[in-house]
Design a protein around this motif. Structure first.
Motif, PDB file in Angstrom:
ATOM      1  N   GLY A 121      -2.608   4.807   4.664  1.00  0.00           N
ATOM      2  CA  GLY A 121      -2.252   4.293   3.350  1.00  0.00           C
ATOM      3  C   GLY A 121      -3.134   4.907   2.293  1.00  0.00           C
ATOM      4  O   GLY A 121      -3.810   5.919   2.527  1.00  0.00           O
ATOM      5  N   ARG A 174      -3.402  -1.651  -3.154  1.00  0.00           N
ATOM      6  CA  ARG A 174      -2.090  -2.278  -3.285  1.00  0.00           C
ATOM      7  C   ARG A 174      -1.567  -2.040  -4.700  1.00  0.00           C
ATOM      8  O   ARG A 174      -2.293  -2.231  -5.679  1.00  0.00           O
ATOM      9  CB  ARG A 174      -2.180  -3.783  -3.010  1.00  0.00           C
ATOM     10  CG  ARG A 174      -0.844  -4.519  -3.102  1.00  0.00           C
ATOM     11  CD  ARG A 174      -1.034  -6.005  -2.853  1.00  0.00           C
ATOM     12  NE  ARG A 174       0.240  -6.713  -2.868  1.00  0.00           N
ATOM     13  CZ  ARG A 174       0.843  -7.162  -3.970  1.00  0.00           C
ATOM     14  NH1 ARG A 174       0.267  -6.985  -5.152  1.00  0.00           N
ATOM     15  NH2 ARG A 174       2.010  -7.787  -3.884  1.00  0.00           N
ATOM     16  N   ASP A 191       0.874  -1.184   0.000  1.00  0.00           N
ATOM     17  CA  ASP A 191       0.000   0.000   0.000  1.00  0.00           C
ATOM     18  C   ASP A 191       0.903   1.224   0.000  1.00  0.00           C
ATOM     19  O   ASP A 191       1.464   1.605   1.022  1.00  0.00           O
ATOM     20  CB  ASP A 191      -0.912  -0.016   1.228  1.00  0.00           C
ATOM     21  CG  ASP A 191      -2.015   1.022   1.145  1.00  0.00           C
ATOM     22  OD1 ASP A 191      -1.735   2.145   0.665  1.00  0.00           O
ATOM     23  OD2 ASP A 191      -3.141   0.729   1.569  1.00  0.00           O
ATOM     24  N   ALA A 226      -3.166  -4.224   0.660  1.00  0.00           N
ATOM     25  CA  ALA A 226      -3.769  -2.906   0.853  1.00  0.00           C
ATOM     26  C   ALA A 226      -4.276  -2.796   2.282  1.00  0.00           C
ATOM     27  O   ALA A 226      -4.477  -3.801   2.967  1.00  0.00           O
ATOM     28  CB  ALA A 226      -4.918  -2.703  -0.123  1.00  0.00           C
TER      29      ALA A 226
END
Length: 303
Positions: free
Chosen positions: A232, A236, A206, A269
């Motif tokens: 984040g 991803r 991420d 992610a």
């Protein structure tokens, strides 16, 4: 925390810390840097106190008059496979943080923000939230020390009555980043040279723009928020996807290097719903890469 407050800052000579100090000053905060040397990017009005996280004296009078502690400094090994690094990671990241919190407590600093790593979550098929298990499958000497940092900090702050916010960062990138795989790829793309991808380029994580990390730090600070927060983008991005995005933006070719074998899969992610509830809105990877490509000159960070 309101503008005008004095923030004790560790890691001000680093990539994230340098950006944070600049943004905090612009918001009206005053900065007291703690580190082994005064950061190159420190402003004339910033204070400086010498601090070595490898040997913190909890009785040292470094934090008197500060309203909050922003702890961004960390020891990151050059070689994540070297077991000799485990002691260095633990001594600085875990034990150094504990002694720093003792110092803050003695000085009457009741609010602390620290950064940890979201890559320390246990492998999972779903984006981990802040309640997910922490148990890294790789880079354990470093990531294990960040988990211990969270444990030590959490226990001390609960016992002493300090308010603690922990920001678990994804893979931070952005303008001024010169090293690492992404820094090398951006540098090649800027020069019109081939963008090198090892193997299939499946490694991913991420990726979060440094500007978004600063926004998250300020959001948490200005709301006196506590507890853990994932920081984040919520997506991803693999090395292969980065290479393709840079190639699309610059028309630089992609060169695949199959001589070094396949890399590990990397990290998932993140679930960033908790931070979004405070108003956090991360930028897309496309905007972040454009910012890196358009950046001129190197930001004067020490590390």
């Amino acid at each position: 925390m309101k503008p005008g407050a004095v923030l004790a800052l560790t890691g001000g000579s680093g990539f994230i810390g340098g950006h944070f100090a600049h943004a905090a000053r612009a918001r009206g905060y005053r900065i007291r840097h703690l580190g082994r040397q005064r950061p190159l990017a420190a402003a004339a009005g910033d204070e400086f106190r010498p601090l070595d996280l490898r040997a913190v004296d909890p009785h040292a009078p470094l934090l008197e008059g500060c309203d909050a502690l922003i702890h961004l400094a960390a020891y990151i090994p050059r070689d994540h496979q070297d077991p000799a690094e485990a002691a260095h990671c633990w001594n600085v990241n875990a034990l150094g943080t504990l002694h720093l919190l003792e110092m803050a407590d003695r000085a009457g600093v009741a609010y602390v923000v620290q950064t940890s790593s979201a890559n320390a979550y246990a492998p999972t098929s779903q984006p981990p939230d802040e309640d997910s298990a922490l148990f890294p499958s790789s880079r354990g000497y470093y990531l294990g020390s960040k988990i211990m940092q969270e444990i030590y900090a959490g226990q001390y702050c609960r016992t002493a009555g300090l308010t603690l916010a922990t920001l678990r960062l994804g893979s931070v990138y952005g303008p001024g980043q010169e090293s690492g795989a992404l820094g090398n790829m951006v540098r090649a793309a800027k020069a019109g040279q081939p963008i090198r991808v090892v193997g299939s380029g499946r490694f991913g994580s991420d990726l979060v723009l440094v500007d978004d990390v600063i926004d998250a730090l300020l959001l948490v600070l200005e709301r006196d928020s506590s507890g853990p927060f994932n920081v984040g983008s919520g997506a991803r991005t693999s090395i292969a996807e980065l290479a393709q995005a840079l190639s699309d933006l610059t028309r630089s070719p992609i060169r695949r290097d199959m001589t070094e074998g396949e890399s590990e899969w990397g990290f998932p992610a993140l679930n960033i719903d908790r931070l979004k509830a405070l108003g956090y809105r991360p930028k897309s990877i496309g905007l972040g890469l454009r910012a890196m490509l358009e950046s001129r000159g190197q930001v004067p960070f020490d590390a």
